[in-house]
Design a protein around this motif. Structure first.
Motif, PDB file in Angstrom:
ATOM      1  N   ALA D  26       0.836  -1.200   0.000  1.00  0.00           N
ATOM      2  CA  ALA D  26       0.000   0.000   0.000  1.00  0.00           C
ATOM      3  C   ALA D  26       0.877   1.258   0.000  1.00  0.00           C
ATOM      4  O   ALA D  26       0.631   2.207  -0.748  1.00  0.00           O
ATOM      5  CB  ALA D  26      -0.923  -0.013   1.219  1.00  0.00           C
ATOM      6  N   LEU D  27       1.921   1.240   0.812  1.00  0.00           N
ATOM      7  CA  LEU D  27       2.798   2.414   0.866  1.00  0.00           C
ATOM      8  C   LEU D  27       3.483   2.643  -0.484  1.00  0.00           C
ATOM      9  O   LEU D  27       3.567   3.781  -0.964  1.00  0.00           O
ATOM     10  CB  LEU D  27       3.847   2.247   1.972  1.00  0.00           C
ATOM     11  CG  LEU D  27       3.308   2.409   3.404  1.00  0.00           C
ATOM     12  CD1 LEU D  27       4.346   1.957   4.432  1.00  0.00           C
ATOM     13  CD2 LEU D  27       2.900   3.876   3.649  1.00  0.00           C
ATOM     14  N   ALA D  28       3.943   1.561  -1.074  1.00  0.00           N
ATOM     15  CA  ALA D  28       4.604   1.695  -2.375  1.00  0.00           C
ATOM     16  C   ALA D  28       3.634   2.275  -3.391  1.00  0.00           C
ATOM     17  O   ALA D  28       3.979   3.155  -4.182  1.00  0.00           O
ATOM     18  CB  ALA D  28       5.125   0.325  -2.840  1.00  0.00           C
ATOM     19  N   MET D 200       3.665   3.952 -13.338  1.00  0.00           N
ATOM     20  CA  MET D 200       3.321   2.540 -13.144  1.00  0.00           C
ATOM     21  C   MET D 200       4.175   2.005 -12.012  1.00  0.00           C
ATOM     22  O   MET D 200       5.343   2.352 -11.896  1.00  0.00           O
ATOM     23  CB  MET D 200       3.767   1.713 -14.349  1.00  0.00           C
ATOM     24  CG  MET D 200       2.999   1.836 -15.571  1.00  0.00           C
ATOM     25  SD  MET D 200       3.924   0.883 -16.848  1.00  0.00           S
ATOM     26  CE  MET D 200       3.611  -0.811 -16.312  1.00  0.00           C
ATOM     27  N   LEU D 201       3.613   1.090 -11.241  1.00  0.00           N
ATOM     28  CA  LEU D 201       4.400   0.372 -10.238  1.00  0.00           C
ATOM     29  C   LEU D 201       4.272  -1.107 -10.582  1.00  0.00           C
ATOM     30  O   LEU D 201       3.165  -1.651 -10.602  1.00  0.00           O
ATOM     31  CB  LEU D 201       3.838   0.647  -8.841  1.00  0.00           C
ATOM     32  CG  LEU D 201       4.560  -0.065  -7.693  1.00  0.00           C
ATOM     33  CD1 LEU D 201       5.921   0.570  -7.428  1.00  0.00           C
ATOM     34  CD2 LEU D 201       3.712  -0.011  -6.403  1.00  0.00           C
ATOM     35  N   ILE D 202       5.392  -1.735 -10.880  1.00  0.00           N
ATOM     36  CA  ILE D 202       5.290  -3.126 -11.329  1.00  0.00           C
ATOM     37  C   ILE D 202       6.535  -3.900 -10.914  1.00  0.00           C
ATOM     38  O   ILE D 202       7.641  -3.368 -10.920  1.00  0.00           O
ATOM     39  CB  ILE D 202       5.058  -3.190 -12.867  1.00  0.00           C
ATOM     40  CG1 ILE D 202       4.682  -4.606 -13.306  1.00  0.00           C
ATOM     41  CG2 ILE D 202       6.256  -2.648 -13.642  1.00  0.00           C
ATOM     42  CD1 ILE D 202       4.121  -4.678 -14.722  1.00  0.00           C
ATOM     43  N   ASP D 203       6.321  -5.138 -10.520  1.00  0.00           N
ATOM     44  CA  ASP D 203       7.467  -5.962 -10.157  1.00  0.00           C
ATOM     45  C   ASP D 203       7.806  -6.910 -11.319  1.00  0.00           C
ATOM     46  O   ASP D 203       7.084  -6.979 -12.312  1.00  0.00           O
ATOM     47  CB  ASP D 203       7.208  -6.737  -8.857  1.00  0.00           C
ATOM     48  CG  ASP D 203       6.042  -7.697  -8.957  1.00  0.00           C
ATOM     49  OD1 ASP D 203       5.650  -8.074 -10.086  1.00  0.00           O
ATOM     50  OD2 ASP D 203       5.504  -8.084  -7.906  1.00  0.00           O
ATOM     51  N   GLU D 372       9.575  -4.141  -6.892  1.00  0.00           N
ATOM     52  CA  GLU D 372       8.690  -3.257  -7.643  1.00  0.00           C
ATOM     53  C   GLU D 372       9.474  -2.022  -8.074  1.00  0.00           C
ATOM     54  O   GLU D 372      10.272  -1.491  -7.307  1.00  0.00           O
ATOM     55  CB  GLU D 372       7.511  -2.815  -6.764  1.00  0.00           C
ATOM     56  CG  GLU D 372       6.544  -3.928  -6.460  1.00  0.00           C
ATOM     57  CD  GLU D 372       5.700  -3.620  -5.228  1.00  0.00           C
ATOM     58  OE1 GLU D 372       4.479  -3.702  -5.322  1.00  0.00           O
ATOM     59  OE2 GLU D 372       6.288  -3.293  -4.170  1.00  0.00           O
ATOM     60  N   TRP D 373       9.231  -1.609  -9.284  1.00  0.00           N
ATOM     61  CA  TRP D 373       9.865  -0.409  -9.829  1.00  0.00           C
ATOM     62  C   TRP D 373       8.757   0.500 -10.365  1.00  0.00           C
ATOM     63  O   TRP D 373       7.677   0.036 -10.693  1.00  0.00           O
ATOM     64  CB  TRP D 373      10.781  -0.731 -11.013  1.00  0.00           C
ATOM     65  CG  TRP D 373      11.916  -1.667 -10.790  1.00  0.00           C
ATOM     66  CD1 TRP D 373      11.895  -2.866 -10.164  1.00  0.00           C
ATOM     67  CD2 TRP D 373      13.265  -1.479 -11.269  1.00  0.00           C
ATOM     68  NE1 TRP D 373      13.144  -3.440 -10.219  1.00  0.00           N
ATOM     69  CE2 TRP D 373      13.994  -2.619 -10.887  1.00  0.00           C
ATOM     70  CE3 TRP D 373      13.909  -0.458 -11.983  1.00  0.00           C
ATOM     71  CZ2 TRP D 373      15.349  -2.776 -11.192  1.00  0.00           C
ATOM     72  CZ3 TRP D 373      15.249  -0.614 -12.288  1.00  0.00           C
ATOM     73  CH2 TRP D 373      15.970  -1.758 -11.886  1.00  0.00           C
ATOM     74  N   THR D 374       9.074   1.755 -10.487  1.00  0.00           N
ATOM     75  CA  THR D 374       8.125   2.651 -11.154  1.00  0.00           C
ATOM     76  C   THR D 374       8.629   3.002 -12.551  1.00  0.00           C
ATOM     77  O   THR D 374       9.845   3.103 -12.777  1.00  0.00           O
ATOM     78  CB  THR D 374       7.946   3.959 -10.360  1.00  0.00           C
ATOM     79  OG1 THR D 374       9.209   4.365  -9.849  1.00  0.00           O
ATOM     80  CG2 THR D 374       6.974   3.781  -9.228  1.00  0.00           C
ATOM     81  N   PHE D 375       7.690   3.181 -13.462  1.00  0.00           N
ATOM     82  CA  PHE D 375       8.008   3.573 -14.841  1.00  0.00           C
ATOM     83  C   PHE D 375       6.953   4.564 -15.300  1.00  0.00           C
ATOM     84  O   PHE D 375       5.801   4.473 -14.889  1.00  0.00           O
ATOM     85  CB  PHE D 375       7.983   2.363 -15.771  1.00  0.00           C
ATOM     86  CG  PHE D 375       9.001   1.326 -15.411  1.00  0.00           C
ATOM     87  CD1 PHE D 375      10.305   1.406 -15.880  1.00  0.00           C
ATOM     88  CD2 PHE D 375       8.656   0.280 -14.561  1.00  0.00           C
ATOM     89  CE1 PHE D 375      11.245   0.455 -15.523  1.00  0.00           C
ATOM     90  CE2 PHE D 375       9.592  -0.668 -14.200  1.00  0.00           C
ATOM     91  CZ  PHE D 375      10.896  -0.583 -14.686  1.00  0.00           C
ATOM     92  N   GLU D 376       7.358   5.452 -16.173  1.00  0.00           N
ATOM     93  CA  GLU D 376       6.355   6.380 -16.714  1.00  0.00           C
ATOM     94  C   GLU D 376       5.383   5.594 -17.585  1.00  0.00           C
ATOM     95  O   GLU D 376       4.183   5.781 -17.523  1.00  0.00           O
ATOM     96  CB  GLU D 376       7.022   7.494 -17.514  1.00  0.00           C
ATOM     97  CG  GLU D 376       8.211   8.079 -16.757  1.00  0.00           C
ATOM     98  CD  GLU D 376       8.257   9.588 -16.744  1.00  0.00           C
ATOM     99  OE1 GLU D 376       7.682  10.228 -17.637  1.00  0.00           O
ATOM    100  OE2 GLU D 376       8.893  10.115 -15.806  1.00  0.00           O
ATOM    101  N   ASN D 377       5.936   4.725 -18.405  1.00  0.00           N
ATOM    102  CA  ASN D 377       5.063   3.867 -19.209  1.00  0.00           C
ATOM    103  C   ASN D 377       5.887   2.769 -19.883  1.00  0.00           C
ATOM    104  O   ASN D 377       7.115   2.839 -19.910  1.00  0.00           O
ATOM    105  CB  ASN D 377       4.342   4.682 -20.280  1.00  0.00           C
ATOM    106  CG  ASN D 377       5.319   5.165 -21.339  1.00  0.00           C
ATOM    107  OD1 ASN D 377       6.449   5.524 -21.012  1.00  0.00           O
ATOM    108  ND2 ASN D 377       4.903   5.149 -22.583  1.00  0.00           N
TER     109      ASN D 377
END
Ligand SMILES: Cc1ncc(C[n+]2csc(CCOP(=O)(O)OP(=O)(O)O)c2C)c(N)n1
Ligand SMILES: Cc1ncc(C[n+]2csc(CCOP(=O)(O)OP(=O)(O)O)c2C)c(N)n1
Ligand code: SF4
Ligand code: SF4
Ligand SMILES: [Mg+2]
Ligand SMILES: [Mg+2]
Lengths: 283, 579, 283, 579
Positions: D26-28, D200-203, D372-377
């Motif tokens: 949830a925090l992520a 985006m947050l995706i592992d 998990e990493w974040t990406f713009e797209n």
């Protein structure tokens, strides 16, 4: 004579309330009551919550691969049939990944006791369907519900003339212990399928669910009647029998293997001198 | 014939189920019993009846170690054999056949028509003895006498009774005499009686089996798969005599887990299969690695992938076996070049498996498995047997026994459960502490990897022997082989004039590669002009291994991947481009 | 309508006199009589003498690995349930190496017919004991005789509520063909275990041996009674029943899988456009 | 804090079963939704309850790609967490805990005692909401507002009804406010609101799953095994929406044979497991190789051998996967460095599998699976989808269809059985002829090996992209990594002064190794003074592969094999000796 303390292993990493605790103490109690010393005892397991049991008991133990409990146990028995051997397994371990060994170990009939902690779920990997999970049960991998019919391990064992077939319940550890003693003292391969509530992942087959349904096979029930035993093994639903369903007096694997009739294999000393003449056969 | 020394090749061809192996086997035995060096190889289809198979026997008064393409005598049990192999018969060679069976009569001078079946019916009252007639006829052609064959027949039909024995002997004699009297050019064979020597005749698979037996292997589990089944057969046939436990498992997964279970319980154990079956053992292999349970695994190769060519030969599982299984643990791979090496290396496999508590491989292939060689003897004094298992007395007075105790060598005490007083033996497939109990912390993990893997590796490497150099000691051209190509490369080297400075470098101890201290084989290779890797595979796997471990790259590569072994002729042909 | 010629494949490499020949022609005949065209038909096999059958018939075929017939066949059915699928296996292939898949395919119940050429021996590898080899049989690997009890495939199938369980005999190809047609037309997973004399390696269970013992389940036998069927599946010895032992009307796997209710999976066109919105879920 | 840019690390610690992943997740999500770059990693035990786990979240206004050792905020859900991680809290950091739960009161300034459980009982009438209180409290400490969390709670409890949602929101608010009002030093966090971006947050595991989905994968079969289970979960969760067939097999052998069966029947199919489960798939792999059936296999590594450390990370299956299975056939191995690479490489895996009719691997490890990493797209225009399967119209007018027709490329027509008119599709695990029927002769064998293997190999090699070079374009020091070490090596390079001329060379397309024509990475390595292989394994497997294929040997090697990933700090520490 051994005491329960002698069998005390590490602190279990099972969830509080898990049915495995009762099974563990029943095993220890059974061994103590049978007067088996830890160094006469080998516990073999695979991988799963049940498979961790060897760490929570103190005797010879071999914690092997997921599903491969029985081949290891069978061979250990052939190598040293003076050891008592209990194979500890889970419903996924024994009936899923290890299903083929289950079938063929019944045929071989080594004098080993197999205790299956049947929680009708994959516990350690967090709640997928096991072969005994009820049809329709929803899990992460089966969001629409399990499509397969659950396996019936007792019926399967009886169908292949397994030497001893019984079912117990972790919620009745006293009776469970008696079944364990019967299985251990039975000469031949004995299956004891144990209802083991998984309080974390199986929200259907809870202690209450089992307690409401489980009853003991009636006094006077004849465990030597294979067809009758089969019929009783099909009972499922509101009432589910526990007890010794089936027994026979088949010859054990160890009784049949010529090499170990006089001595256990481990006790047979080897010397090159005694086999050297083999080379003559090639001249 | 233009051979320098006595060197004949017989080929027996026919359908599967016609008893080729019996005829060929009997002839090979006769020849070895009267003192010839023999080399046989088999070519058979994956079917039980029909098709076309052959059994080839080369014999000589010199040591031989490979097959030739051309044959001196072709024994054709069917027409198909004639059609396929006619062109391989040397100019002055012979083709023995029965025109009634072949349903065709050949008039060329090399053909000798012998009524195998009719003689069998006349003399033995049963056409099944046609093979015995044919066997006798071959010996007649060679004028080698019948004593040895008679003994073999007596042995073979012991269970069937004296009558059958006598009928067979009569058939053999009839065949022998027919050939002697009806062979127009038989003097062509100026065959010399060999100087009498008692020779062993043994193939690769029996050598491995006997090696296991003489290493104290007490437990063998397996599942039938060509070409590994022979080990299972052999061990089973010796079970009664030597008190072995031999178990046919329900699958290969059970087979390796059984071997591990038996070894854990205290006995030397072995399993074996071919590539496809070994593929199913891979997880078990890692279990042996993690639990440090000694086992010996025989991996007998055939051409893949998948079912491939079930009865043919290839060396394409080398890197598979080398890196098989997840995670890292030490292993040793031996790949013998001769039955003799197979015997000693199997013994050494058990020694290293037990000493270092690791899995050790005997890798071979259909070719070596099935080729019979003759030897004067195997020196049994060279066998090693050290019992590294700890029992009662070995542990006396010990306070606490720990199965995975840290040590300088990485080797921990291996006690026999139930035979070690009150000490308890705890083994675990999870990462564990010294006692064998499951752990998850990084520090213990590091120590265990060091114990299990990093400390043992250099010690194991020291145990490995240098490759064999044969031929010129400072060669300009080096032919590098491993495993079953030994014999053919060696004979090819023999045929190359000395001034070409050719040598064979042969590896039978494949992994780890030998250290360079005692024999700097890399330096030797670097000093050569041409280095040719010779492999029975398409991608040159040994060459990759060599480069990965030493950085050295062979300048050339000869690959054969049609499922057949190299023969002397075809390897020479391939070498033509370089020599 | 297809003819037997349409199904003609390569010349079999089986031994002359092998029971496999009759099985092969019965299959072809059954398919012809059912009017199934070769391009609607997929035969999947493993490895063994039985496993070579795909080469001797002409339709879609997949000759896979020893023991792995059923997972391939099941998945092919899920991918294209408009294909008719027959899985051809041997007693070693199906009950030995492939025992676990046998068990779990029964549970899954895909609409596939499994024909097991049960010659009670390993044929292709030249005469080792199979799971159905009689106890005591001497082979190269068991020179003192097989120690295990033979497996009972019918009893096992019935014990797990297999949708259709039957046994036939290569020596009665006419009846065998009828059983095959019944198996193929049955909706659900059907096991047809076929007595197949191996004239080369099984010198006990010969054509005569079977012919002397085999009889057909009586007219009026009720194949819907599971306990009765189990009882009859235990008959062995002087008299051995053939016929349809057991049937039920369980839901098939294909009926349960949501994704293929409207169309076979192979017919579902894919376009990236239609799945692109999936990425939104990660924002 | 002495960070150049905004760069915070939160660590949530507690027992298994306490809901760490929910709090951390949830925090992520909150952080990514309000526009921070986020990087999380998980450290958990192989147990369901108890023990000690943690979930770490780093967030920043810059792109980040690895974890740090030191944390700014520790959220301790039990006493154990405090004891283990206290020393990792930075000087000016905070430890949030509930002294009632911990049964201990800490007086040091970094401790903020918040009665999570009591607030949950008071506000939400149920102590299970203590985690929601704690989550709110962390956000309060950071003063980041509650909007995003509220949305997440609404989503999470949708099925449980409005009342539960409102209770949770109330608890979150109470925690938030408590933290804001009871935090003596909270201004220490001079936290800047990020510039708003939709991230985006995706592992790793979801990226692979989504990659498969967007590549037209219609069939996934598997058997649960950490850390590969996530793919099975993901595919199952999407089955309904996208009409996928997802099958939990009885074992891994069935899983791979099912994937092959489905692919043979005409759909794109995938299977996956971890090392031990993949070990059981090895024979099936060779079946895919022999029958030329396209499949994609996800091999998610954990430390071995055997059961090893089931929930930890390692890169020690590389050579196993590379050489797995008997016999020789082509394969491709990708090992992504980021979720983004995982997504595109999975897509590429399907493309190559289908185009060349071969097995293609996505290999990764627990670390990337769970981070998990974040990406713009993800640029979906880059996805490839070519249908190489032949149906009805593709085969129109064709006289005879041959599944294994010889061709210049080695690629034969792949028809869909039952969808290709009357053409019949015949596949065989034995060596076969063009039609797919079993053969035994050497000539056909040679042609098939050439078709299946030798002709395809060079074409496949051309498809492989060059390794990524990051940092100095003519480096003196090169850090070579593969797979999941990408992020940490990259950040470490960023921290090294430019004048040291350091670069990372990262391989995500592992096998075959890229050609050298377009980018001669070997030359670049040869020109460097120091080349350091960095691997999460004990024996340096990628280094072996590199040497075996190119002859190049890294001058140094950094190995980590404690089951944990490299962090920025510990990799820098290891590099100290060289830089
Ligand atoms: C070859 C292999 N496949 C999968 C796993 C992962 N795994 C570990 S335990 C388990 C299932 C456990 O279920 P069960 O046997 O019922 O035991 P439980 O945890 O319920 O006691 C699985 C799938 C593994 N360790 N090895
Ligand atoms: C993994 C594997 N193990 C072993 C074999 C060798 N093998 C081929 S067929 C066979 C047994 C055949 O017996 P069965 O299935 O009864 O078929 P039959 O030949 O009797 O028809 C075996 C063991 C193999 N091909 N693959
Ligand atoms: S997950 Fe289930 S089976 Fe495992 S320890 Fe917890 S309650 Fe017991
Ligand atoms: S070996 Fe037996 S099963 Fe095989 S073809 Fe011959 S007779 Fe038939
Ligand atoms: Mg379970
Ligand atoms: Mg058979």
């Amino acid at each position: 004579m051994p005491t329960s303390e002698d069998y005390k292993g590490q602190v279990p990493a099972w969830c509080p309330g898990c049915g495995n605790f009762q099974i563990l103490s029943a095993i220890k109690q059974a061994l103590v009551e049978l007067g088996i010393e830890p160094w006469e005892m080998l516990v073999v397991s695979g991988i799963g919550q049940a498979g961790k049991l060897p760490h929570y008991i103190k005797c010879h133990t071999f914690n092997g691969l997921h599903g491969r409990t029985l081949p290891v146990a069978t061979a250990a028995k052939l190598a040293n049939h003076s050891l008592h051997i209990i194979a500890v397994s889970g419903d996924g371990d024994c009936y899923g990944e290890g299903g083929n060994h289950f079938l063929h170990t019944i045929r071989r009939n080594p004098n080993i006791s197999l205790f299956v902690h049947d929680n009708q779920i994959y516990g350690l990997t967090k709640g997928q369907a096991s072969p005994t999970t009820a049809k329709g049960t929803k899990t992460k991998i089966q969001p629409d519900g399990v499509l397969s019919e659950p396996m019936n391990p007792l019926a399967m064992a009886i169908s292949q003339d397994c030497s001893f077939v019984a079912r117990g319940f972790a919620g009745d550890p006293e009776y469970l212990k008696e079944l364990m003693k019967a299985a251990i003292t039975h000469k031949g391969f004995s299956l004891l399928d144990i209802f083991q509530p998984c309080v974390t992942f199986n929200k259907i087959n809870t202690f209450k669910w089992y307690r409401d349904r489980v009853y003991k096979l009636e006094e006077g029930y004849d465990p030597y009647n294979r067809v009758k035993a089969f019929e009783r093994s099909l009972e499922w639903g509101d009432k589910i029998p526990n007890g010794i369903f089936y027994k026979n007096e088949r010859e054990t694997l160890e009784e049949g293997v010529p090499a170990i009739q006089e001595k256990t294999l481990v006790r047979q000393k080897f010397s090159i001198e005694e086999v050297k003449h083999e080379i003559e056969k090639f001249y | 014939m233009e051979v320098k020394f006595l060197d004949y090749t017989l080929r027996v061809g026919g359908e599967a189920g016609q008893g080729l192996a019996t005829v060929g086997g009997a002839l090979a035995q006769v020849l070895s019993k009267i003192g010839y060096h023999v080399f046989t190889h088999q070519d058979y289809m994956s079917r039980v009846r029909g098709g076309h198979n052959f059994y080839q026997i080369r014999f000589s008064d010199q040591k031989i170690s490979a097959s030739r393409e051309m044959v001196d005598i072709l024994l054709a049990l069917d027409l198909n054999t004639i059609e396929i192999h006619k062109k391989s018969v040397r100019n002055e060679g012979f083709i023995l056949y029965d025109s009634e069976i072949a349903k065709k009569k050949f008039e060329e001078p090399e053909f000798i028509d012998i009524p195998f079946r009719k003689i069998a019916l006349d003399v033995g009252k049963n056409s099944v003895m046609a093979n015995t007639v044919a066997t006798g006829a071959v010996l007649g052609l060679l004028d080698l006498g019948l004593e040895a064959l008679k003994n073999i027949l007596r042995q073979a039909f012991k269970k069937k009774g004296e009558e059958v024995i006598q009928e067979n002997i009569a058939c053999a004699e009839a065949g022998y005499n027919y050939a002697r009297t009806n062979c127009p050019r038989c003097e062509a064979f100026g065959i010399r009686e060999p100087e009498y020597r008692k020779l062993m005749l043994i193939d690769g698979v029996h050598a491995i089996g006997m090696g296991a037996l003489m290493s104290g292997c007490k437990f063998y589990s397996g599942y039938p798969m060509t070409p590994s089944t022979g080990i299972l057969d052999y061990m089973a046939s010796r079970a009664e005599e030597y008190n072995l436990v031999v178990e046919q498992a329900e699958d290969e997964i059970a087979a390796i887990n059984m071997a591990i279970g038996a070894s854990f319980a205290g006995v030397r154990a072995m399993t074996g299969s071919s590539g496809g079956g070994f593929a199913l053992m891979v997880e078990g292999l890692s279990l042996a690695g993690m639990t440090e349970t000694p086992i010996v695994i025989a991996e007998m190769q055939r051409p893949g992938p998948a079912t491939g060519l079930p009865t043919r030969t290839e060396q394409a599982d080398l890197l598979f076996v080398l890196y098989a299984a997840h995670g890292e643990f030490p292993r040793v791979i031996f790949e013998p070049g001769t039955p003799e090496q197979a015997f000693y290396l199997t013994n050494r496999a058990f020694e290293l498996a037990e000493k270092y508590q690791i899995p050790v491989f005997i890798q071979s292939d259909q070719y070596l498995v099935d080729t019979e060689w003759t030897f004067e003897n195997f020196d049994l004094e060279h066998l090693i047997y050290n019992d590294y298992r700890m029992r009662e007395k070995d542990l006396e007075g010990l306070e606490d026994y720990k199965r995975y105790k840290y040590s300088d060598t990485g080797i921990s005490p291996l006690a026999v459960p139930g035979e070690a007083g009150k000490h308890l033996v705890v083994a675990d497939s999870d990462e564990h502490d010294e006692e064998g109990h499951i752990i998850e912390d990084g520090e213990t993990r590091i120590k265990m990897v060091q114990k299990r893997l990093l400390k043992k590796l250099p010690l194991i490497k020291k145990e490995i022997e240098a490759p064999l150099l044969y031929g010129d000691p400072s060669p300009k051209i080096v032919l590098i082989g491993h495993g079953s190509t030994y014999g053919v490369i060696k004979e090819v080297v023999d045929t190359i004039p000395k001034d070409q400075k050719v040598a064979m470098m042969h590896f039978s101890q494949i992994y780890p590669l030998p250290e360079r201290e005692r024999f700097d084989y890399i330096e030797l290779l670097e000093n050569a002009d041409i280095t040719i890797g010779i492999e029975n595979s398409a991608t040159g796997q040994f060459a990759k291994l060599m480069r990965s471990e030493t950085g050295f790259k062979f300048s050339h590569q000869i690959s054969k991947y049609d499922g057949r072994p190299f023969t002397i002729e075809n390897l020479k042909e391939e070498l033509h481009a370089y020599i």
